[in-house]
Design a protein around this motif. Structure first.
Motif, PDB file in Angstrom:
ATOM      1  N   GLY B  10       1.021  -1.093  -0.001  1.00 43.48           N
ATOM      2  CA  GLY B  10       0.069   0.098  -0.240  1.00 43.48           C
ATOM      3  C   GLY B  10       0.765   1.171   0.103  1.00 43.48           C
ATOM      4  O   GLY B  10       0.143   2.334   0.086  1.00 43.48           O
ATOM      5  N   ASP B 105       1.152  15.322   3.354  1.00 42.28           N
ATOM      6  CA  ASP B 105      -0.181  15.087   4.028  1.00 42.28           C
ATOM      7  C   ASP B 105      -1.206  14.814   2.951  1.00 42.28           C
ATOM      8  O   ASP B 105      -2.041  14.007   2.709  1.00 42.28           O
ATOM      9  CB  ASP B 105      -0.360  15.789   5.011  1.00 42.28           C
ATOM     10  CG  ASP B 105       0.577  15.931   6.116  1.00 42.28           C
ATOM     11  OD1 ASP B 105       0.186  14.931   7.146  1.00 42.28           O
ATOM     12  OD2 ASP B 105       1.527  16.432   6.412  1.00 42.28           O
ATOM     13  N   ALA B 106      -1.249  15.934   2.165  1.00 42.11           N
ATOM     14  CA  ALA B 106      -2.491  16.050   1.221  1.00 42.11           C
ATOM     15  C   ALA B 106      -2.155  14.720   0.142  1.00 42.11           C
ATOM     16  O   ALA B 106      -3.262  14.450  -0.200  1.00 42.11           O
ATOM     17  CB  ALA B 106      -2.555  17.403   0.473  1.00 42.11           C
ATOM     18  N   MET B 107      -0.924  14.796  -0.077  1.00 37.95           N
ATOM     19  CA  MET B 107      -0.625  13.823  -1.475  1.00 37.95           C
ATOM     20  C   MET B 107      -1.093  12.208  -0.788  1.00 37.95           C
ATOM     21  O   MET B 107      -2.117  11.254  -1.452  1.00 37.95           O
ATOM     22  CB  MET B 107       0.725  13.698  -1.773  1.00 37.95           C
ATOM     23  CG  MET B 107       1.260  14.655  -2.605  1.00 37.95           C
ATOM     24  SD  MET B 107       3.130  14.441  -2.797  1.00 37.95           S
ATOM     25  CE  MET B 107       3.309  16.009  -4.007  1.00 37.95           C
ATOM     26  N   LEU B 108      -0.850  11.965   0.455  1.00 34.79           N
ATOM     27  CA  LEU B 108      -0.903  10.668   0.854  1.00 34.79           C
ATOM     28  C   LEU B 108      -2.423  10.411   1.431  1.00 34.79           C
ATOM     29  O   LEU B 108      -2.998   9.351   1.584  1.00 34.79           O
ATOM     30  CB  LEU B 108      -0.009  10.288   2.211  1.00 34.79           C
ATOM     31  CG  LEU B 108       1.410  10.582   1.960  1.00 34.79           C
ATOM     32  CD1 LEU B 108       2.127   9.853   3.150  1.00 34.79           C
ATOM     33  CD2 LEU B 108       1.496   9.324   0.828  1.00 34.79           C
ATOM     34  N   ALA B 109      -3.370  11.520   1.117  1.00 34.42           N
ATOM     35  CA  ALA B 109      -4.833  11.259   1.498  1.00 34.42           C
ATOM     36  C   ALA B 109      -5.444  10.746   0.052  1.00 34.42           C
ATOM     37  O   ALA B 109      -6.541  10.555  -0.106  1.00 34.42           O
ATOM     38  CB  ALA B 109      -5.671  12.616   1.672  1.00 34.42           C
ATOM     39  N   GLY B 113       1.132   6.902  -2.221  1.00 31.67           N
ATOM     40  CA  GLY B 113       1.871   6.173  -1.229  1.00 31.67           C
ATOM     41  C   GLY B 113       3.395   6.880  -0.693  1.00 31.67           C
ATOM     42  O   GLY B 113       3.433   7.597  -1.559  1.00 31.67           O
ATOM     43  N   LEU B 263       4.140  10.139   8.438  1.00 29.33           N
ATOM     44  CA  LEU B 263       3.070  10.459   7.732  1.00 29.33           C
ATOM     45  C   LEU B 263       1.827   9.656   8.142  1.00 29.33           C
ATOM     46  O   LEU B 263       0.695  10.315   8.002  1.00 29.33           O
ATOM     47  CB  LEU B 263       3.144  10.939   6.132  1.00 29.33           C
ATOM     48  CG  LEU B 263       4.200  11.950   5.723  1.00 29.33           C
ATOM     49  CD1 LEU B 263       4.514  11.707   4.406  1.00 29.33           C
ATOM     50  CD2 LEU B 263       3.652  13.218   6.308  1.00 29.33           C
ATOM     51  N   LEU B 264       2.023   8.365   8.157  1.00 28.46           N
ATOM     52  CA  LEU B 264       0.978   7.545   8.265  1.00 28.46           C
ATOM     53  C   LEU B 264       0.704   7.118   9.661  1.00 28.46           C
ATOM     54  O   LEU B 264       1.036   5.550   9.850  1.00 28.46           O
ATOM     55  CB  LEU B 264       1.006   6.555   7.246  1.00 28.46           C
ATOM     56  CG  LEU B 264       1.066   6.680   5.694  1.00 28.46           C
ATOM     57  CD1 LEU B 264       1.283   5.524   4.856  1.00 28.46           C
ATOM     58  CD2 LEU B 264      -0.239   7.303   5.230  1.00 28.46           C
ATOM     59  N   THR B 265       0.532   8.028  10.518  1.00 27.93           N
ATOM     60  CA  THR B 265       0.513   7.370  11.859  1.00 27.93           C
ATOM     61  C   THR B 265      -1.041   7.312  12.585  1.00 27.93           C
ATOM     62  O   THR B 265      -1.831   7.931  11.783  1.00 27.93           O
ATOM     63  CB  THR B 265       1.373   8.422  12.908  1.00 27.93           C
ATOM     64  OG1 THR B 265       0.688   9.675  12.642  1.00 27.93           O
ATOM     65  CG2 THR B 265       2.752   8.610  12.521  1.00 27.93           C
TER      66      THR B 265
END
Lengths: 320, 265
Positions: B10, B105-109, B113, B263-265
């Motif tokens: 992912g 942060d915006a990219m990972l929404a 990945g 970023l993915l906490t």
């Protein structure tokens, strides 16, 4: 977890967009979310209501597949976020608590570039950006930089950006916090239109009016747990009375009057400057109290609101 | 891209290109500033290679034959500028976007990945580095500082050197707590630039220092470049290539993982 009504009605499972069972999120020793069960169906506007630190945003981030769960089961659009994060995110729209627009790009470019992240073609993003600028009432600012926009405009742009991939499920984390009343009403109007178009909404908020405006169904969270669940009307019916009588007194005189009225209301709450009497018929209680010789400086009968439910369930103590 | 199977599930959507497009769009407005980067190593080349070189005379080249000081210094500057550019992009720029601009942060929404972000940002930095290296090589050729067709490989070699430093630099950027930490990077970068045989051969050092210098990544970058532009190509250059391949793999893996945890906490 008493008082949580069982979910009623039989809806086929493919209509369930989000299903969480015993969802837990821990950050080190701190447990932000402590076993949350939620089911959100297609077309619904669902709210997470709660004070700051209740675990709303942590729950939202797990649903948005940007935060892995610590324990429990979670299915978003029928898929497991741990295994299908990118696929799920491709069908979601996310409006974070704080705008994270790209300040190095113009208003229009923000929409176009974001669309490219979702794999839309250049042709598609151009058309989509024009539509969304219209929707967000930002067409005349299309080629401006993002930085000088007002708070309300930035928020509208963030919402427009979250719609670029035509999401089935839109996640809004405190969408109107920090906006003036005009901007809030404009945003609610936009969200209402989306809902009518069939977009499923999940909203977190600590504004009661927002929850009552937008949500068909909501859960109240406190300390990482769900403490109540239902429609705004059902929650008011269950956790409050139909009406509230507010009696104002000079500061620190109010508690002398409690014994006089205690038996008249379902519940009496003592605030620094007034008494709140929860009752089905506020006017009748006021008349009875007046007959007993009570002379408040002022009195007010109002309908119970979600705010009464909220304060009852999560307390009046300040939580930070 | 089978190599990417090692990244966490992912974390890669195969859409790093969208991240590169963003950079291109952002830089389109100040392309003059971007192009100006080509001049920095050229200034060094003129000042030290041509100017200072005038009083140095000739040196012994990698293959034992004499070469001009300018021809000796030029490949060193090429490798060093690949390093400087890559480190600047991967530490300063990444840290800024990570901590302050919240671009990632915006990219990972979106489906993107951490690996898409890391690959996209690094690729942009390499595209820029590639333009600078090509410009520098063209000037070298015009000045007659290239003595072998092997020099054509100096361009991909410069990209490899930049890729290695970018991967490690990005990993380092994810560990930084504040702007003060950038002094630490400079503390590593500056001596490496000055002492990795950029300006003088390794033979000037006593044995222990020589071994230390041979451990520096930039030393391997410079030796690789110098072998290619002078034509003194041996199987030994594969060792230099391997050094950077490991930097790319290890740094890239670490950076993508750290970006994920941040970023993915």
């Amino acid at each position: 977890m008493s008082g949580v009504p069982a979910t009623v009605g039989s809806v086929s499972d493919d209509a369930v967009l989000v299903q969480a069972d015993g969802l837990v999120k821990r950050f080190g020793d701190f447990e932000a979310v402590r076993g949350v069960d939620v089911k959100v169906r297609r077309g619904e506007a669902f709210g997470f209501l709660g004070p700051n630190g209740a675990g709303k945003s942590s729950t939202m981030r797990m649903i948005a597949c940007t935060s892995p769960r610590t324990a429990g089961e979670l299915r978003v659009l029928g898929l497991d976020p741990d295994r299908h994060g990118p696929r799920i995110r491709g069908r979601l729209g996310v409006v974070p608590q704080q705008d994270n627009l790209d300040n190095e790009l113009t208003v229009r470019q923000n929409l176009q570039v974001y669309g490219r992240y979702f794999g839309l073609s250049r042709h598609q993003v151009r058309a989509r950006a024009t539509e969304l600028l219209e929707f967000a009432q930002l067409s005349d600012r299309a080629d401006d930089q993002v930085e000088p926009l007002s708070g309300g405009m930035k928020r509208r742009l963030t919402i427009a950006r979250s719609l670029v991939n035509e999401p089935e499920l839109l996640l809004l984390d405190e969408p109107t916090t920090g906006l003036d009343p005009q901007a809030r009403h404009l945003l609610w109007d936009k969200l209402f239109r989306l809902k009518q178009q069939g977009v499923t909404l999940i909203v977190t908020t600590h504004y009661m009016d927002e929850a009552e405006q937008l949500c068909d169904r909501l859960v109240v969270m406190d300390g990482g747990r769900i403490v109540a669940e239902g429609s705004p009307a059902a929650l008011i019916a269950e956790h409050s009375s139909r009406e509230v009588l507010e009696l104002r007194f000079p500061i620190d005189q109010q508690h002398h009057h409690v014994p006089l009225v205690e038996d008249l209301a379902e519940r009496v709450e003592v605030l620094p400057d007034r008494l709140l009497l929860y009752a089905t018929n506020g006017e009748a209680v006021l008349a009875a109290a007046t007959r007993r010789g009570m002379r408040p400086t002022s009195s007010l009968v109002r309908r119970a609101t979600l705010e009464d439910v909220f304060l009852r369930l999560t307390g009046r103590t300040l939580v930070d | 891209m089978t190599v990417l199977r090692i990244v966490p599930m992912g974390s890669y959507a195969g859409r790093a290109r969208a991240v590169i497009e963003r950079s291109a769009l952002v830089n389109r407005r100040n392309w003059l500033l971007v192009v100006s980067g080509v001049f920095e190593p050229l200034f060094y080349l003129f000042a030290l290679g041509i100017g200072f070189g005038g009083i140095v005379g000739t040196l012994t080249g990698p293959d034992g034959s004499p070469i001009s000081y300018a021809a000796y210094v030029a490949p060193g500057l090429l490798a060093a500028s690949a390093m400087n550019g890559a480190i600047h992009d991967s530490t300063f720029n990444i840290f800024l976007k990570l901590k302050y601009a919240k671009v990632y942060d915006a990219m990972l929404a979106t489906p993107l990945g951490p690996t898409d972000v890391a690959l996209g940002e690094t690729s942009w930095s390499l595209i820029r580095g590639g333009i600078y290296a090509a410009g520098f090589l063209a000037v070298m050729a015009a000045l007659g500082l290239i003595s072998s067709p092997w020099a054509l490989l100096a361009l991909p070699a410069a990209l490899l050197v930049a890729f290695g430093f970018a991967a490690v630099g990005m990993g380092a950027a994810t560990l930084m707590r504040s702007w003060q930490d950038f002094d630490l990077i400079l503390l590593v970068q500056m001596p490496m630039f000055l002492f990795s045989t950029t300006f003088f051969p390794i033979t000037v050092y006593p044995e222990p220092i020589r071994i230390a210098v041979e451990c520096f990544p930039l030393y391997h970058g410079i030796e690789l470049m110098r072998a290619l532009t002078s034509g003194a190509v041996t199987w030994g250059i594969l060792g230099h290539v391997a050094y950077f391949a490991i930097m790319v793999a290890a740094g890239g893996w670490f950076a993508a993982r750290r970006l994920g945890t941040l970023l993915l906490t």
